[in-house]
Motif scaffolding. Structure first.
Motif, PDB file in Angstrom:
ATOM      1  N   HIS A  71       0.805  -1.227   0.000  1.00  8.09           N
ATOM      2  CA  HIS A  71       0.000   0.000   0.000  1.00  8.09           C
ATOM      3  C   HIS A  71       0.837   1.276   0.000  1.00  8.09           C
ATOM      4  CE1 HIS A  71       0.649   0.839   4.337  1.00  8.09           C
ATOM      5  NE2 HIS A  71       0.752  -0.475   4.410  1.00  8.09           N
ATOM      6  N   LYS A  72       2.161   1.171  -0.144  1.00 12.65           N
ATOM      7  CA  LYS A  72       3.000   2.365  -0.202  1.00 12.65           C
ATOM      8  C   LYS A  72       3.005   2.949  -1.618  1.00 12.65           C
ATOM      9  CE  LYS A  72       4.630   2.617   4.050  1.00 12.65           C
ATOM     10  NZ  LYS A  72       4.000   1.463   4.674  1.00 12.65           N
ATOM     11  N   GLY A  73       3.483   4.201  -1.741  1.00 13.81           N
ATOM     12  CA  GLY A  73       3.490   4.887  -3.029  1.00 13.81           C
ATOM     13  C   GLY A  73       4.559   4.377  -3.985  1.00 13.81           C
ATOM     14  N   GLU A 143      12.148   8.288   5.718  1.00 17.56           N
ATOM     15  CA  GLU A 143      13.520   8.707   5.439  1.00 17.56           C
ATOM     16  C   GLU A 143      13.633   9.398   4.088  1.00 17.56           C
ATOM     17  OE1 GLU A 143      17.780   6.501   4.410  1.00 17.56           O
ATOM     18  OE2 GLU A 143      16.105   5.344   5.241  1.00 17.56           O
ATOM     19  N   TYR A 144      13.051   8.805   3.066  1.00 16.35           N
ATOM     20  CA  TYR A 144      13.130   9.390   1.722  1.00 16.35           C
ATOM     21  C   TYR A 144      12.252  10.638   1.626  1.00 16.35           C
ATOM     22  CZ  TYR A 144      15.267   4.878   0.818  1.00 16.35           C
ATOM     23  OH  TYR A 144      16.094   3.786   0.872  1.00 16.35           O
ATOM     24  N   ALA A 145      11.091  10.582   2.260  1.00 11.63           N
ATOM     25  CA  ALA A 145      10.201  11.747   2.253  1.00 11.63           C
ATOM     26  C   ALA A 145      10.861  12.933   2.940  1.00 11.63           C
ATOM     27  CB  ALA A 145       8.877  11.408   2.941  1.00 11.63           C
ATOM     28  N   LEU A 146      11.652  12.666   4.006  1.00 10.66           N
ATOM     29  CA  LEU A 146      12.306  13.736   4.756  1.00 10.66           C
ATOM     30  C   LEU A 146      13.223  14.578   3.871  1.00 10.66           C
ATOM     31  CD1 LEU A 146      12.966  15.145   7.449  1.00 10.66           C
ATOM     32  CD2 LEU A 146      14.754  13.432   7.804  1.00 10.66           C
ATOM     33  N   THR A 147      13.875  13.935   2.920  1.00  8.13           N
ATOM     34  CA  THR A 147      14.767  14.677   2.016  1.00  8.13           C
ATOM     35  C   THR A 147      13.981  15.701   1.210  1.00  8.13           C
ATOM     36  OG1 THR A 147      16.306  12.822   1.847  1.00  8.13           O
ATOM     37  CG2 THR A 147      16.383  14.461   0.093  1.00  8.13           C
ATOM     38  N   PHE A 148      12.870  15.283   0.621  1.00  4.93           N
ATOM     39  CA  PHE A 148      12.050  16.203  -0.170  1.00  4.93           C
ATOM     40  C   PHE A 148      11.374  17.250   0.732  1.00  4.93           C
ATOM     41  CE2 PHE A 148      11.757  12.147  -2.727  1.00  4.93           C
ATOM     42  CZ  PHE A 148      12.708  12.536  -3.655  1.00  4.93           C
ATOM     43  N   TYR A 170       8.821  27.542  -7.325  1.00  5.79           N
ATOM     44  CA  TYR A 170       7.446  27.101  -7.035  1.00  5.79           C
ATOM     45  C   TYR A 170       7.160  25.784  -7.743  1.00  5.79           C
ATOM     46  CZ  TYR A 170       6.739  31.733  -5.088  1.00  5.79           C
ATOM     47  OH  TYR A 170       6.852  32.867  -4.322  1.00  5.79           O
ATOM     48  N   PHE A 171       7.677  25.646  -8.965  1.00  3.03           N
ATOM     49  CA  PHE A 171       7.542  24.377  -9.687  1.00  3.03           C
ATOM     50  C   PHE A 171       8.232  23.259  -8.909  1.00  3.03           C
ATOM     51  CE2 PHE A 171       9.097  21.171 -12.660  1.00  3.03           C
ATOM     52  CZ  PHE A 171       7.954  20.874 -13.377  1.00  3.03           C
ATOM     53  N   LEU A 172       9.423  23.556  -8.380  1.00  4.18           N
ATOM     54  CA  LEU A 172      10.168  22.576  -7.583  1.00  4.18           C
ATOM     55  C   LEU A 172       9.385  22.173  -6.338  1.00  4.18           C
ATOM     56  CD1 LEU A 172      12.862  21.024  -7.055  1.00  4.18           C
ATOM     57  CD2 LEU A 172      13.625  23.050  -5.798  1.00  4.18           C
ATOM     58  N   LEU A 173       8.742  23.147  -5.694  1.00  4.99           N
ATOM     59  CA  LEU A 173       7.928  22.853  -4.512  1.00  4.99           C
ATOM     60  C   LEU A 173       6.791  21.895  -4.847  1.00  4.99           C
ATOM     61  CD1 LEU A 173       7.780  26.401  -2.870  1.00  4.99           C
ATOM     62  CD2 LEU A 173       8.786  24.342  -1.858  1.00  4.99           C
ATOM     63  N   GLY A 174       6.149  22.127  -5.987  1.00  2.00           N
ATOM     64  CA  GLY A 174       5.083  21.225  -6.426  1.00  2.00           C
ATOM     65  C   GLY A 174       5.619  19.843  -6.745  1.00  2.00           C
ATOM     66  N   LEU A 175       6.784  19.817  -7.378  1.00  2.00           N
ATOM     67  CA  LEU A 175       7.438  18.552  -7.733  1.00  2.00           C
ATOM     68  C   LEU A 175       7.754  17.748  -6.474  1.00  2.00           C
ATOM     69  CD1 LEU A 175       8.512  17.436 -10.555  1.00  2.00           C
ATOM     70  CD2 LEU A 175      10.776  18.038  -9.681  1.00  2.00           C
ATOM     71  N   MET A 176       8.336  18.417  -5.472  1.00  2.00           N
ATOM     72  CA  MET A 176       8.667  17.752  -4.209  1.00  2.00           C
ATOM     73  C   MET A 176       7.406  17.228  -3.521  1.00  2.00           C
ATOM     74  SD  MET A 176      12.028  17.991  -3.864  1.00  2.00           S
ATOM     75  CE  MET A 176      12.068  17.714  -5.643  1.00  2.00           C
ATOM     76  N   GLY A 177       6.333  18.036  -3.567  1.00  2.00           N
ATOM     77  CA  GLY A 177       5.072  17.615  -2.964  1.00  2.00           C
ATOM     78  C   GLY A 177       4.506  16.381  -3.644  1.00  2.00           C
ATOM     79  N   GLY A 178       4.604  16.343  -4.973  1.00  2.00           N
ATOM     80  CA  GLY A 178       4.124  15.188  -5.725  1.00  2.00           C
ATOM     81  C   GLY A 178       4.906  13.928  -5.387  1.00  2.00           C
ATOM     82  N   LEU A 179       6.213  14.072  -5.237  1.00  2.00           N
ATOM     83  CA  LEU A 179       7.049  12.918  -4.893  1.00  2.00           C
ATOM     84  C   LEU A 179       6.703  12.383  -3.500  1.00  2.00           C
ATOM     85  CD1 LEU A 179      10.476  14.198  -6.283  1.00  2.00           C
ATOM     86  CD2 LEU A 179       9.139  12.271  -7.161  1.00  2.00           C
ATOM     87  N   PHE A 181       3.859  12.793  -1.960  1.00  2.00           N
ATOM     88  CA  PHE A 181       2.498  12.249  -2.054  1.00  2.00           C
ATOM     89  C   PHE A 181       2.529  10.791  -2.488  1.00  2.00           C
ATOM     90  CE2 PHE A 181      -1.536  11.466  -4.266  1.00  2.00           C
ATOM     91  CZ  PHE A 181      -2.453  11.935  -3.339  1.00  2.00           C
ATOM     92  N   PHE A 182       3.446  10.446  -3.408  1.00  4.93           N
ATOM     93  CA  PHE A 182       3.534   9.069  -3.901  1.00  4.93           C
ATOM     94  C   PHE A 182       4.615   8.261  -3.204  1.00  4.93           C
ATOM     95  CE2 PHE A 182       1.118  10.951  -7.405  1.00  4.93           C
ATOM     96  CZ  PHE A 182       0.137   9.984  -7.580  1.00  4.93           C
TER      97      PHE A 182
END
Length: 253
Positions: A71-73, A143-148, A170-179, A181-182
């Motif tokens: 069930h992980k992204g 751990e991986y989410a913490l980096t983003f 701002y694009f980078l912020l959205g990109l990090m959020g998407g990563l 999220f998944f």
């Protein structure tokens, strides 16, 4: 005045060197606590073992969610897949190298964020050393989410302090959020809080053009990740399984 400036400069250099040593110490200590390091003989925990299984499975042609169940992204599983490639088939070595890179980036941005707030190198080093206890054996979604998250925290704070960033930030912020999220759906609160804060500030200032620009690029960054994953899911005929395991099952869980 020259003597004073010289002493001040020496004091600052000493502070920077000591701070750098604290960061380096934190980096080494965290690496030594990871199950993937060459000196460790500990067996990976359940979650980490599942992630490794997905990474190895993808490298052997298995399709996430369709041929393997979790069930992980999906971004988390592709990190494991990259680790298998980096390790030349030795996924444990690959995971260690990938974790080292993720850790280094996280520490750099945690340091930059601390300095942005405190303007004191010594405080930054101490903050990093204290935060070194966050890793519990390694290869975890957090751990991986913490980096983003650490990257995004730095730019969000810069945005709040300086009132604006360049469009690609701002694009980078959205990109990090998407990563994130998944990787782990329940860790996107940083984006929710800061985006609401930015929106409220721009509305109060009646800076609607600025609000639209910021919202557009953040949305564009996030949607680029979503679209890539949708395309992959369509190509592998795993859309239904991905939605069920990543979203439906997580809600039930």
């Amino acid at each position: 005045m020259k003597v004073t400036r010289s002493n001040s400069s020496k004091s600052l250099n000493t502070e920077k060197i000591f701070s750098f040593m604290l960061v380096l110490l934190s980096f080494v200590l965290i690496l030594l606590t990871l199950n993937s390091n060459v000196f460790s003989n500990r067996i990976d925990a359940h979650d980490s073992s599942m992630f490794l299984y997905f990474g190895k499975g993808i490298s052997e042609g298995l399709i996430p969610y369709k041929d393997m169940f979790d069930h992980k992204g999906i971004v988390l599983f592709f990190i494991q897949y990259i680790a298998n490639i980096v390790g030349l088939g030795n996924i444990f070595l690959g995971i260690f190298l990938v974790e080292a890179v993720f850790l280094l980036i996280a520490l750099i941005f945690l340091y930059k964020t601390s300095y942005l707030v405190s303007r004191n190198h010594l405080i930054c080093g101490v903050v990093i050393l204290i935060s070194s206890g966050l890793y519990e054996g390694g290869n975890l979604s957090e751990e991986y989410a913490l980096t983003f998250i650490s990257i995004s925290m730095y730019y969000f704070l810069k945005e709040i302090i300086g009132d604006s960033l360049k469009s690609y930030h701002y694009f980078l912020l959205g990109l990090m959020g998407g990563l994130v999220f998944f990787i782990r759906l329940n860790m996107i609160s940083l984006w929710v809080v800061f985006c609401i804060g930015i929106a409220v500030r721009e509305i109060i200032k009646k800076s609607f053009v600025s609000l639209f620009r910021k919202a557009f690029y953040i949305f564009l960054g996030g949607m680029s990740i979503v679209l890539l994953i949708i395309v992959f899911s369509i190509m592998t005929n795993s859309v239904e399984e991905m939605i069920f395991q990543t979203f439906t099952l997580n809600m039930q869980y």
